[in-house]
Scaffold this active site. Sequence first.
Site, mmCIF file in Angstrom:
data_model
loop_
_atom_site.group_PDB
_atom_site.id
_atom_site.type_symbol
_atom_site.label_atom_id
_atom_site.label_comp_id
_atom_site.label_asym_id
_atom_site.label_seq_id
_atom_site.Cartn_x
_atom_site.Cartn_y
_atom_site.Cartn_z
ATOM 1 N N HIS A 155 0.866 5.820 -2.815
ATOM 2 C CA HIS A 155 -0.205 4.598 -2.326
ATOM 3 C C HIS A 155 0.026 3.593 -3.441
ATOM 4 O O HIS A 155 -0.964 2.788 -3.688
ATOM 5 C CB HIS A 155 -1.620 5.095 -2.217
ATOM 6 C CG HIS A 155 -1.727 5.978 -0.846
ATOM 7 N ND1 HIS A 155 -1.755 7.392 -1.168
ATOM 8 C CD2 HIS A 155 -1.803 5.679 0.338
ATOM 9 C CE1 HIS A 155 -1.840 7.921 -0.082
ATOM 10 N NE2 HIS A 155 -1.891 7.110 0.947
ATOM 11 N N TYR A 215 0.732 -1.432 -0.081
ATOM 12 C CA TYR A 215 0.047 -0.071 -0.105
ATOM 13 C C TYR A 215 0.857 1.328 -0.259
ATOM 14 O O TYR A 215 0.617 2.102 -0.790
ATOM 15 C CB TYR A 215 -0.978 0.036 1.276
ATOM 16 C CG TYR A 215 -2.050 1.147 1.447
ATOM 17 C CD1 TYR A 215 -2.864 1.290 -0.126
ATOM 18 C CD2 TYR A 215 -2.106 1.904 2.304
ATOM 19 C CE1 TYR A 215 -3.528 2.328 0.093
ATOM 20 C CE2 TYR A 215 -2.865 3.090 1.999
ATOM 21 C CZ TYR A 215 -3.725 3.452 0.879
ATOM 22 O OH TYR A 215 -4.466 4.380 1.046
ATOM 23 N N HIS A 216 1.633 1.615 0.987
ATOM 24 C CA HIS A 216 2.424 2.965 1.061
ATOM 25 C C HIS A 216 3.590 2.513 0.406
ATOM 26 O O HIS A 216 4.714 3.051 0.873
ATOM 27 C CB HIS A 216 2.416 3.162 2.508
ATOM 28 C CG HIS A 216 1.095 3.995 3.046
ATOM 29 N ND1 HIS A 216 0.481 3.270 3.947
ATOM 30 C CD2 HIS A 216 0.455 5.036 2.835
ATOM 31 C CE1 HIS A 216 -0.656 3.883 4.212
ATOM 32 N NE2 HIS A 216 -0.701 5.004 3.772
#
Length: 165
Positions: A107, A23-24
């Site tokens: 992201h 995700y990040h």
Amino acid sequence: MRTAAGRTWDQQPFARARIPRNYHSTALLMPDGRVFTGGGNKTSSPGGEDVPRLELEIYEPWYACRPRPRILHVPKSVRPGNTLQVDVRGTEPITWLALVRCGSATHAFNSDQRYLGLIAESTGPGRYAAKIPVQAVAVPGYYLLFACTQNHVPSKGVFVRVDRG
């Protein structure tokens, strides 16, 4: 697998990332053709100070140690619909030019991802020309320009700005 442009995708296995990214995370193409990766959450877990991945990795593709063409001259900017003139030196002729839009990942998603493969026509020894597509395709902004040989070996990238048409 053959593409619509008649090129084939390399089906050989590539080196795997040592660290899973999610995700990040981010992955950005660098001008020398390597890919910088960083960030992500350990085991996809949300929040907490022990969750973020702080390690970085740099992927180095197979062509990094090969003799590569070198872009000697290119204009700082070009307009859609115009012809781009490039001076390139190397041991093999150039078969196409590639414009890769500079990344802006967040992201684990790059909303600016864009690749424009341009047919390179020889206009003299070490000189190539390619037409820049219309603005709907070549959106304004900064791109890395690569000169590619018939053996798929790219030059190091040079920054070029595509102006408004």
